[in-house]
Design a protein around this motif. Structure first.
Motif, mmCIF file in Angstrom:
data_model
loop_
_atom_site.group_PDB
_atom_site.id
_atom_site.type_symbol
_atom_site.label_atom_id
_atom_site.label_comp_id
_atom_site.label_asym_id
_atom_site.label_seq_id
_atom_site.Cartn_x
_atom_site.Cartn_y
_atom_site.Cartn_z
ATOM 1 N N ALA A 14 147.656 171.885 3.492
ATOM 2 C CA ALA A 14 147.519 170.533 2.925
ATOM 3 C C ALA A 14 147.470 170.596 1.405
ATOM 4 O O ALA A 14 148.215 169.884 0.710
ATOM 5 N N GLY A 15 146.588 171.440 0.876
ATOM 6 C CA GLY A 15 146.436 171.529 -0.574
ATOM 7 C C GLY A 15 147.713 172.009 -1.239
ATOM 8 O O GLY A 15 148.141 171.480 -2.279
ATOM 9 N N LEU A 16 148.349 173.005 -0.622
ATOM 10 C CA LEU A 16 149.568 173.558 -1.214
ATOM 11 C C LEU A 16 150.689 172.528 -1.201
ATOM 12 O O LEU A 16 151.429 172.393 -2.182
ATOM 13 N N SER A 17 150.826 171.777 -0.090
ATOM 14 C CA SER A 17 151.949 170.826 -0.051
ATOM 15 C C SER A 17 151.692 169.641 -0.974
ATOM 16 O O SER A 17 152.632 169.111 -1.570
ATOM 17 N N ALA A 18 150.421 169.242 -1.125
ATOM 18 C CA ALA A 18 150.116 168.173 -2.088
ATOM 19 C C ALA A 18 150.425 168.665 -3.503
ATOM 20 O O ALA A 18 151.100 167.981 -4.288
ATOM 21 N N ALA A 19 149.940 169.859 -3.832
ATOM 22 C CA ALA A 19 150.107 170.387 -5.197
ATOM 23 C C ALA A 19 151.584 170.608 -5.531
ATOM 24 O O ALA A 19 152.033 170.339 -6.647
ATOM 25 N N ARG A 20 152.342 171.077 -4.528
ATOM 26 C CA ARG A 20 153.773 171.339 -4.766
ATOM 27 C C ARG A 20 154.508 170.042 -5.104
ATOM 28 O O ARG A 20 155.319 170.001 -6.042
ATOM 29 N N ASP A 21 154.222 168.971 -4.365
ATOM 30 C CA ASP A 21 154.892 167.692 -4.646
ATOM 31 C C ASP A 21 154.472 167.156 -6.010
ATOM 32 O O ASP A 21 155.305 166.599 -6.745
ATOM 33 N N LEU A 22 153.192 167.315 -6.345
ATOM 34 C CA LEU A 22 152.726 166.830 -7.657
ATOM 35 C C LEU A 22 153.406 167.630 -8.768
ATOM 36 O O LEU A 22 153.912 167.065 -9.743
ATOM 37 N N MET A 23 153.436 168.949 -8.609
ATOM 38 C CA MET A 23 154.079 169.811 -9.616
ATOM 39 C C MET A 23 155.552 169.418 -9.789
ATOM 40 O O MET A 23 156.036 169.287 -10.913
#
Ligand SMILES: Cc1cc2nc3c(=O)[nH]c(=O)nc-3n(C[C@H](O)[C@H](O)[C@H](O)COP(=O)(O)OP(=O)(O)OC[C@H]3O[C@@H](n4cnc5c(N)ncnc54)[C@H](O)[C@@H]3O)c2cc1C
Length: 439
Positions: A14-23
């Motif tokens: 969850a954290g990785l996919s949220a952060a990846r989209d934000l990045m």
């Protein structure tokens, strides 16, 4: 300087996919992760012969669209999982070993099962998975356990027993301790009008050929320096004037917004200021089914030579059953109600008892695996569980705040979806990023 636009708490899917989209949208994002690796509840190890062995999340179904899309974006491939493997199931029942499909059923049990499943299917169609609280009979359906409901609609004792054994094989709570509404919501989310009782053919159809934990590793590679390991969060302050995060080391990070993906157990240890009391109460009300995972590697799938498919169900013993993870490798879960015996037994003894169970299930060739690993997720301090458990009354208790945001505090993670799973992690992670970008 420890300042970014957004801080993501936790580097699971969850954290990785949220952060990846934000990045990828140009947001300055930082991910704080307590462990020294990414992935959280997905984790893998490489055996001496090069085979990858999954110690956490593994398989998905066709309705897991967010996860499937992410896998494609990361250049990974889905292959069939165990559900279609040829051969018979094995059942270790109180009266011994049996082979075949529900071997303790007679014709009356079979007819009763079909009737109950068709009634269950009718109820599934009446539940909106995004808003189960709006169901006109929501409170009653939530108060009822699946076991109570089965008896109400005339299930034979063997039908209740069959559903209980199936749930324990998944390390879910017993049907006697599972809210009917939560189970209906879980099947409604598949969007499959034929969805009845939990079915491997609906939920456990594919796996990532390169290893399910590789999904997390790829995203972590993309995020690079934005990810900080060994960063155990102990305190969070939420405010529209700016948010702050404090680590166990005393280090402080600040940002405009926070995406929290920490599982509900470890989250209770974190002091959060600035959140509404209702939100905190809703988060605190959630709980997990506890599990440990057992993975056993053999040179090959020897059980297939006896016409078996590697799937088993165990009414007795520590493991709830087995399934084939990949060639020569079996996975098994220890259900919540067997954790006490499991965790209180010396590791050497656990190893011997697990082998005895495998021999009782698959014969003497099971005695000598190349590797037998146990991952005690139930007591892992940064998981404390497995997937959300919805006891009778819990869906109403957690309430409609489930999975919703309180900007600048955004919530994601598999616990914030209907029923957990890798799909829940990716779907809520990406949705949190989208909500934040929209705001
Ligand atoms: C044994 C097992 C088998 C499973 N099998 C399947 C399966 O076959 N299919 C499927 O779809 N799903 C399966 N699941 C569920 C699935 O793996 C999870 O639902 C999903 O991976 C959870 O992702 P997440 O990002 O929401 O949470 P997590 O992966 O738990 O990530 C949360 C992260 O937060 C970190 N964290 C915790 N506390 C702190 C803190 N204080 N400070 C900083 N970081 C912190 C954790 O270390 C973790 O990395 C299984 C899970 C387990 C345990």
């Amino acid at each position: 300087m420890n300042r970014s636009d957004v801080i993501v708490l936790g580097a699971g899917l969850a954290g990785l996919s949220a952060a990846r989209d934000l990045m990828n949208s140009g947001v300055d994002v930082r991910v704080l992760e307590a462990r020294s690796r990414p992935g959280g509840r997905v984790e893998q190890t490489t055996l001496a012969d090069g085979r990858l062995m999954q110690l956490g999340g593994e398989v998905i179904g066709p309705s897991h669209t967010a996860y499937t899309q992410l896998v494609g974006e990361l250049g990974l491939t889905l292959v069939p999982a165990f559900a279609g493997l040829p051969g018979d199931d094995v059942w270790l029942l109180a009266d011994g070993r049996h082979v075949g499909d529900l071997p303790f059923f007679d014709d009356a049990d079979r007819a009763s099962y079909e009737r109950c499943e068709s009634e269950f299917r009718r109820l599934v169609a009446s539940v909106d998975p995004d808003d189960p609280w709006s169901h006109p009979d929501a409170a009653r359906l939530d108060q009822l356990s699946v076991g109570q409901w089965l008896r109400e609609v005339g299930a034979t004792p063997n039908v209740v027993r069959a559903r209980d054994i199936a749930m324990l094989a998944l390390a879910a709570e017993s049907v006697e301790r599972t809210s009917l509404l939560s189970d209906l919501r879980k099947e409604a989310v598949t969007g499959d009008p034929s969805a009845g009782f939990y079915d491997y053919d609906v939920w456990e159809v594919s796996r990532v050929a390169e290893g399910s934990a590789t999904v997390a590793l790829r995203m972590a590679d993309e995020l690079g320096h934005r990810l900080t390991y060994g960063a155990e969060v102990v305190r969070v302050t939420v405010s529209t004037r700016g948010c702050a995060v404090e680590l166990a080391t005393g280090e402080r990070y600040t940002a405009d917004a926070i995406v929290c993906t920490i599982p509900v157990g470890p989250l209770r240890r974190i002091r959060i200021d600035g959140l509404s009391d209702e939100r905190r109460a809703s988060l605190d009300r959630q709980r997990h089914a506890l599990t440990s995972k057992v993975t056993v590697a053999y040179a090959d799938s020897f059980w297939a030579r006896d016409g078996l498919n590697g799937t088993s169900y165990a009414e007795t013993g520590m493991m709830g059953g087995t399934w084939v993870q990949r060639d020569g490798i079996l996975s098994a879960l220890v259900p919540p109600e067997r954790q006490s015996a499991f965790l209180s037994t010396a590791p050497g003894r656990v190893h011997d008892e697990l082998l005895d169970e495998l021999v009782a299930t698959f014969g003497p060739d099971a005695r000598t695996p190349q590797s037998l690993m146990v991952r005690r997720w139930a007591v892992d301090p940064f998981t404390l569980g497995y997937i959300t458990s919805w006891r009778p009354g819990d869906v109403m208790g957690v309430g409609p705040l489930h999975g919703t945001h309180e900007p600048p505090f955004y919530i994601a993670g598999s616990d914030q979806w209907v029923c957990g799973y890798m799909e829940g992690a990716v779907r809520t992670g990406r949705a949190a990023a989208a909500a934040m970008l929209g705001a």
